[in-house]
Structure formats: structure tokens, C-alpha cells
Scaffold this motif. Structure first.
Motif, short mmCIF file in Angstrom:
data_model
loop_
_atom_site.label_atom_id
_atom_site.label_comp_id
_atom_site.label_asym_id
_atom_site.label_seq_id
_atom_site.Cartn_x
_atom_site.Cartn_y
_atom_site.Cartn_z
N GLY A 35 -28.88 -23.16 -26.31
CA GLY A 35 -27.51 -23.63 -26.18
C GLY A 35 -27.93 -24.28 -25.32
N TRP A 36 -26.24 -25.16 -24.92
CA TRP A 36 -26.78 -25.29 -23.23
C TRP A 36 -24.78 -24.85 -23.22
N GLY A 42 -14.32 -21.60 -10.81
CA GLY A 42 -12.83 -21.11 -11.33
C GLY A 42 -12.42 -21.52 -12.64
N LYS A 43 -13.48 -21.61 -13.22
CA LYS A 43 -13.43 -21.51 -14.90
C LYS A 43 -14.58 -20.48 -15.45
N GLU A 44 -14.52 -19.82 -17.07
CA GLU A 44 -15.60 -19.25 -17.36
C GLU A 44 -16.84 -20.44 -17.87
N ARG A 45 -17.80 -19.10 -18.39
CA ARG A 45 -18.65 -20.29 -18.76
C ARG A 45 -18.55 -20.96 -20.18
N GLU A 46 -18.59 -21.92 -20.87
CA GLU A 46 -18.17 -22.09 -21.98
C GLU A 46 -19.43 -22.31 -23.35
N LEU A 47 -19.51 -22.85 -24.22
CA LEU A 47 -20.11 -22.99 -25.16
C LEU A 47 -20.54 -24.45 -25.25
N GLY A 54 -34.62 -24.58 -35.95
CA GLY A 54 -35.84 -25.73 -36.72
C GLY A 54 -34.79 -27.09 -35.79
N GLY A 55 -33.69 -26.65 -35.24
CA GLY A 55 -33.22 -28.53 -34.87
C GLY A 55 -31.82 -28.95 -36.03
N GLY A 56 -31.98 -28.58 -37.15
CA GLY A 56 -31.54 -28.84 -38.71
C GLY A 56 -29.71 -28.32 -38.27
N SER A 57 -29.51 -27.58 -37.38
CA SER A 57 -27.59 -27.24 -37.54
C SER A 57 -27.78 -27.55 -36.06
N THR A 58 -26.05 -28.07 -35.74
CA THR A 58 -26.13 -28.53 -34.58
C THR A 58 -24.69 -27.49 -34.34
N SER A 59 -23.92 -27.42 -33.61
CA SER A 59 -22.24 -27.38 -33.16
C SER A 59 -21.87 -27.12 -31.84
N TYR A 60 -20.67 -28.33 -32.00
CA TYR A 60 -20.16 -28.69 -30.33
C TYR A 60 -19.36 -28.15 -30.12
N TYR A 104 -25.70 -18.41 -36.58
CA TYR A 104 -23.71 -18.47 -36.52
C TYR A 104 -23.41 -17.48 -35.66
N ALA A 105 -24.24 -16.46 -35.74
CA ALA A 105 -23.53 -15.67 -34.33
C ALA A 105 -23.29 -15.32 -32.70
N VAL A 106 -24.45 -16.49 -32.55
CA VAL A 106 -23.81 -16.63 -31.00
C VAL A 106 -23.74 -17.63 -31.07
N GLY A 107 -22.41 -17.53 -30.14
CA GLY A 107 -20.85 -18.55 -29.70
C GLY A 107 -20.55 -18.03 -28.69
#
Length: 125
Positions: A35-36, A42-47, A54-60, A104-107
């Protein structure tokens, strides 16, 4: 275990582009969801984005959809973040991170096990 080193940050004008890289050492890079994240003063760290093993799934994050692209090359043990159409509000320290959990669980930051030192991205208006 994996060690992570980011590079590619810098100063860019609004509307410009940057490409961040995250180089990993260790033998198990391809076993981690990656993840990036970013953190502005002054702000929280955000995903910002994450990518499956495998690189086949991404989310933003909604704020970067259509402008940022995450990718990885497991053979090179490297992850990338292509950032286009940059805005001043994208200014932050950007971190790469590795998670042992399922995609799916690492947000949230707490879901990630290893972190890089961060690279500064500054977008001027």
C-alpha cells in the motif's frame, strides 16, 4: 521480513506528475499486499492505494481515483505510484507499506506490518 525504501518524491507544480518507487529487500516481497499511504501536517495517515499480491486487484482513495495508478513488479521487488494531475492538496509525506493480511482486510495503517521511511511530495499552486 521486508525492508522498504521509497524514492521519487519532490517539488512539482499543480497539474504535473511524479512517479514514486518503493524498493523492497528480503525474499518475500511477493507474499505481501502493498500500500501507499500519505500524511500531511496535522492530519492522520491515510491509505492512498493498495495492490494485491499478484497485482490483479487495486483500490484507491476517492480523492486520487482517476489520477493515481499503483502497480508492482514482483520480479524487481518494487512497487510504484504514478501520480498525474497533481493538486496542492496532494502535498504530504508518502509512505509505502507491506501487509501480511488478506487484501480485502488491510485498509488502515494498523493493518500494515512494515513501513518505509517516507518521501516528501510538495505540489505548488
Amino acid at each position: 521480513q521486508v525492508q522498504l525504501v521509497e524514492s521519487g518524491g519532490g517539488l512539482v507544480q499543480a497539474g504535473g506528475s511524479l512517479r514514486l518507487s518503493c524498493a523492497a529487500s528480503g525474499r518475500t516481497f511477493s507474499s505481501y499486499v502493498m500500500g501507499w499511504f500519505r500524511q500531511a501536517p496535522g492530519k492522520e495517515r491515510e491509505l492512498v492505494a493498495r495492490i494485491s499480491i499478484g497485482g490483479g486487484s487495486t483500490s484507491y482513495a476517492d480523492s486520487v481515483k482517476g489520477r493515481f495508478t499503483i502497480s508492482r513488479d514482483n520480479a524487481k521487488k518494487t512497487m510504484y505510484l504514478q501520480m498525474n494531475s497533481l493538486k496542492p492538496e496532494d502535498t504530504a509525506v508518502y509512505y509505502c507499506a507491506a501487509a501480511q493480511g488478506p487484501y480485502y482486510a488491510v485498509g488502515t495503517p494498523d493493518d500494515y506490518n512494515y513501513w518505509g521511511q517516507g518521501t516528501q511530495v510538495t505540489v505548488s499552486s
